[in-house]
Design a protein around this motif. Structure first.
Motif, mmCIF file in Angstrom:
data_model
loop_
_atom_site.group_PDB
_atom_site.id
_atom_site.type_symbol
_atom_site.label_atom_id
_atom_site.label_comp_id
_atom_site.label_asym_id
_atom_site.label_seq_id
_atom_site.Cartn_x
_atom_site.Cartn_y
_atom_site.Cartn_z
ATOM 1 N N SER A 185 0.823 -1.216 0.000
ATOM 2 C CA SER A 185 0.000 0.000 0.000
ATOM 3 C C SER A 185 0.853 1.261 0.000
ATOM 4 O O SER A 185 0.418 2.315 -0.467
ATOM 5 N N ASP A 186 2.088 1.152 0.515
ATOM 6 C CA ASP A 186 2.977 2.318 0.535
ATOM 7 C C ASP A 186 3.970 2.283 -0.617
ATOM 8 O O ASP A 186 5.015 2.918 -0.562
ATOM 9 N N PHE A 187 3.608 1.574 -1.688
ATOM 10 C CA PHE A 187 4.582 1.320 -2.745
ATOM 11 C C PHE A 187 5.139 2.598 -3.363
ATOM 12 O O PHE A 187 4.409 3.537 -3.675
ATOM 13 N N SER A 188 6.445 2.589 -3.540
ATOM 14 C CA SER A 188 7.151 3.628 -4.281
ATOM 15 C C SER A 188 8.261 2.956 -5.075
ATOM 16 O O SER A 188 9.011 2.132 -4.522
ATOM 17 N N GLY A 189 8.351 3.274 -6.340
ATOM 18 C CA GLY A 189 9.390 2.686 -7.172
ATOM 19 C C GLY A 189 10.785 3.058 -6.757
ATOM 20 O O GLY A 189 11.760 2.463 -7.228
ATOM 21 N N ASN A 190 10.914 4.006 -5.845
ATOM 22 C CA ASN A 190 12.225 4.450 -5.382
ATOM 23 C C ASN A 190 12.646 3.803 -4.069
ATOM 24 O O ASN A 190 13.707 4.126 -3.544
ATOM 25 N N ARG A 191 11.809 2.895 -3.551
ATOM 26 C CA ARG A 191 12.127 2.227 -2.297
ATOM 27 C C ARG A 191 12.431 0.752 -2.536
ATOM 28 O O ARG A 191 11.881 0.135 -3.450
ATOM 29 N N PRO A 192 13.299 0.148 -1.708
ATOM 30 C CA PRO A 192 13.591 -1.279 -1.846
ATOM 31 C C PRO A 192 12.609 -2.126 -1.034
ATOM 32 O O PRO A 192 12.238 -1.748 0.081
ATOM 33 N N TYR A 193 12.198 -3.250 -1.588
ATOM 34 C CA TYR A 193 11.245 -4.138 -0.917
ATOM 35 C C TYR A 193 11.747 -5.578 -0.936
ATOM 36 O O TYR A 193 12.462 -5.999 -1.861
ATOM 37 N N ALA A 194 11.333 -6.326 0.083
ATOM 38 C CA ALA A 194 11.454 -7.780 0.042
ATOM 39 C C ALA A 194 10.332 -8.324 -0.836
ATOM 40 O O ALA A 194 9.263 -7.716 -0.962
ATOM 41 N N ALA A 195 10.567 -9.476 -1.444
ATOM 42 C CA ALA A 195 9.591 -10.056 -2.372
ATOM 43 C C ALA A 195 9.382 -11.536 -2.072
ATOM 44 O O ALA A 195 10.291 -12.220 -1.592
ATOM 45 N N VAL A 196 8.171 -12.005 -2.376
ATOM 46 C CA VAL A 196 7.829 -13.415 -2.180
ATOM 47 C C VAL A 196 7.175 -13.947 -3.448
ATOM 48 O O VAL A 196 6.227 -13.345 -3.967
ATOM 49 N N VAL A 197 7.677 -15.059 -3.948
ATOM 50 C CA VAL A 197 7.045 -15.795 -5.038
ATOM 51 C C VAL A 197 5.986 -16.707 -4.416
ATOM 52 O O VAL A 197 6.279 -17.443 -3.472
ATOM 53 N N VAL A 198 4.754 -16.650 -4.923
ATOM 54 C CA VAL A 198 3.659 -17.449 -4.355
ATOM 55 C C VAL A 198 3.194 -18.461 -5.404
ATOM 56 O O VAL A 198 2.824 -18.089 -6.515
ATOM 57 N N VAL A 199 3.210 -19.738 -5.030
ATOM 58 C CA VAL A 199 3.040 -20.848 -5.974
ATOM 59 C C VAL A 199 1.703 -21.555 -5.735
ATOM 60 O O VAL A 199 1.422 -22.012 -4.619
ATOM 61 N N HIS A 200 0.901 -21.662 -6.786
ATOM 62 C CA HIS A 200 -0.449 -22.219 -6.629
ATOM 63 C C HIS A 200 -0.461 -23.746 -6.543
ATOM 64 O O HIS A 200 0.492 -24.419 -6.959
ATOM 65 N N PRO A 201 -1.559 -24.317 -6.038
ATOM 66 C CA PRO A 201 -1.704 -25.779 -5.969
ATOM 67 C C PRO A 201 -1.776 -26.416 -7.362
ATOM 68 O O PRO A 201 -1.970 -25.731 -8.370
ATOM 69 N N GLY A 202 -1.648 -27.727 -7.411
ATOM 70 C CA GLY A 202 -1.904 -28.451 -8.638
ATOM 71 C C GLY A 202 -3.337 -28.233 -9.075
ATOM 72 O O GLY A 202 -4.257 -28.435 -8.280
ATOM 73 N N GLY A 203 -3.523 -27.800 -10.310
ATOM 74 C CA GLY A 203 -4.865 -27.531 -10.802
ATOM 75 C C GLY A 203 -5.394 -26.162 -10.458
ATOM 76 O O GLY A 203 -6.498 -25.804 -10.869
ATOM 77 N N GLY A 204 -4.636 -25.375 -9.702
ATOM 78 C CA GLY A 204 -5.078 -24.047 -9.329
ATOM 79 C C GLY A 204 -4.580 -22.982 -10.287
ATOM 80 O O GLY A 204 -3.834 -23.268 -11.226
ATOM 81 N N VAL A 205 -4.991 -21.736 -10.031
ATOM 82 C CA VAL A 205 -4.527 -20.599 -10.816
ATOM 83 C C VAL A 205 -4.300 -19.415 -9.872
ATOM 84 O O VAL A 205 -4.692 -19.443 -8.705
ATOM 85 N N LYS A 206 -3.679 -18.382 -10.406
ATOM 86 C CA LYS A 206 -3.266 -17.226 -9.611
ATOM 87 C C LYS A 206 -4.427 -16.456 -9.011
ATOM 88 O O LYS A 206 -4.235 -15.666 -8.083
ATOM 89 N N GLU A 207 -5.624 -16.627 -9.536
ATOM 90 C CA GLU A 207 -6.790 -15.922 -9.009
ATOM 91 C C GLU A 207 -7.393 -16.603 -7.780
ATOM 92 O O GLU A 207 -8.362 -16.098 -7.202
ATOM 93 N N GLN A 208 -6.857 -17.738 -7.380
ATOM 94 C CA GLN A 208 -7.413 -18.469 -6.244
ATOM 95 C C GLN A 208 -6.524 -18.277 -5.009
ATOM 96 O O GLN A 208 -6.151 -17.145 -4.696
ATOM 97 N N THR A 209 -6.188 -19.337 -4.299
ATOM 98 C CA THR A 209 -5.530 -19.176 -3.005
ATOM 99 C C THR A 209 -4.151 -18.526 -3.095
ATOM 100 O O THR A 209 -3.764 -17.771 -2.198
#
Length: 320
Positions: free
Chosen positions: A40-64
């Motif tokens: 919510s406080d995003f600024s392209g000039n600030r550094p952030y930690a990042a997380v890759v989130v991996v869906h279940p088998g048969g799932g898609v990015k719009e779900q869990t």
């Protein structure tokens, strides 16, 4: 009466971060479609930690996976949820193929992409996987030390599930029949026959099924979380790639990053989390049992997801 924690977070009304960008990136020959959730406080000039989130088998990015990505963004992380190769809005034929090697490579490719973003700190990238995505996340981290912390929710080693069944009780001899069925379909389809699919979640709500699997039907095939890109099926030929796969192979040597596992006390899949917890080489590992929850409850059960995040967010903040 619905059990405690039965209130669900709707897939269509996920709590969203300040911004979400639809992106694409490459994973070998495939173009993957992703949603990049921004704090919510995003600024392209600030550094952030990042997380890759991996869906279940048969799932898609719009779900869990999208739900968890949005929640992590609200807590200050850049979070990338994406569709796996062959699945969702990503490219690849045959459609809906569940290929473990591609799935693990997709995670590495997601890390590749995050390292190109000027607002992501390369030394502060982690991974979170749900169900089979949890197994893939663990496997990817074992072979990619750029992932500095690993979380897994209702983790499943999908190869072990194919070989041993949902509750781990399938006789080994049946595995050989699955191998042979996958091999036969490859020959038939190469010869011009139509693709034969097998379900990844039950196709009807059978009262005799364990609660996990009844909920899997509800999740993927009703308004609870169904999505046009998620029929929760895979070509039968996927068995050729799944039957010999072990997401936890060499965990005793290579699973060295900090690890947090979350599983329901009533989940038939709990044995996967217990197994990798015992095997992982990590000196900083914990298995948090969510009392009263089954496997699917951790996908969208409001109280249960909140309990997971209450442990997961501080973990990622400390390690990333």
């Amino acid at each position: 009466m619905p059990h405690a924690g039965a209130r669900r977070i709707s897939a269509s009304t996920q709590t969203r971060s300040h911004g979400m960008q639809s992106i694409t990136f490459r994973s070998g020959p495939f173009t993957l479609a992703g949603n990049l959730h921004l704090p919510s406080d995003f600024s392209g000039n600030r550094p952030y930690a990042a997380v890759v989130v991996v869906h279940p088998g048969g799932g898609v990015k719009e779900q869990t996976s999208g739900l968890y990505a949005a929640k992590l963004a609200l807590d200050g992380f850049v979070a990338l949820a994406y569709d796996a190769s062959y699945q969702g809005d990503s490219s690849g034929e045959p459609r809906h193929l569940e290929d473990p090697s591609a799935r693990v490579e997709d995670i590495r490719a997601a890390v590749d992409h995050l390292t190109t973003l000027p607002f992501v700190q390369r030394e502060r990238i982690g991974v979170l996987g749900i169900c089979a995505g949890g197994g893939y996340a663990i496997h990817a981290a074992m072979t990619d030390s750029r992932l500095k912390a690993v979380g897994a929710v209702s983790a499943v080693n999908i190869g072990a599930m194919i070989r041993q069944g949902w509750d781990g009780s399938t006789a080994p001899a049946q595995t050989l029949g699955l191998r042979d069925a996958g091999s036969a379909r490859r020959t038939a389809e190469h010869g011009g026959e139509a693709i034969t699919y097998m379900p990844l979640a039950p196709t009807h709500r059978d009262p005799s099924l364990p609660a996990d699997l009844r909920d899997a039907y509800d999740y993927y095939h009703t308004a609870r979380a169904q999505h046009r890109n998620s029929p929760s099926k895979t070509p039968l030929r996927s068995l050729s790639q799944l039957v010999g796969y072990d997401a936890f192979h060499l965990a005793e040597l290579l699973m060295t990053q900090p690890l947090r596992l979350f599983a329901g006390s009533k989940a038939g899949s709990l044995w996967h989390s217990q197994q990798v917890f015992e095997r992982a080489a990590s000196g900083n590992k914990q298995l948090h049992i969510v009392e009263g929850a089954n496997h699917i409850d951790l996908y969208d059960g409001s109280r249960y997801v909140s309990e997971v995040l209450a442990k997961l967010v501080p973990f990622f903040r400390e390690q990333l």
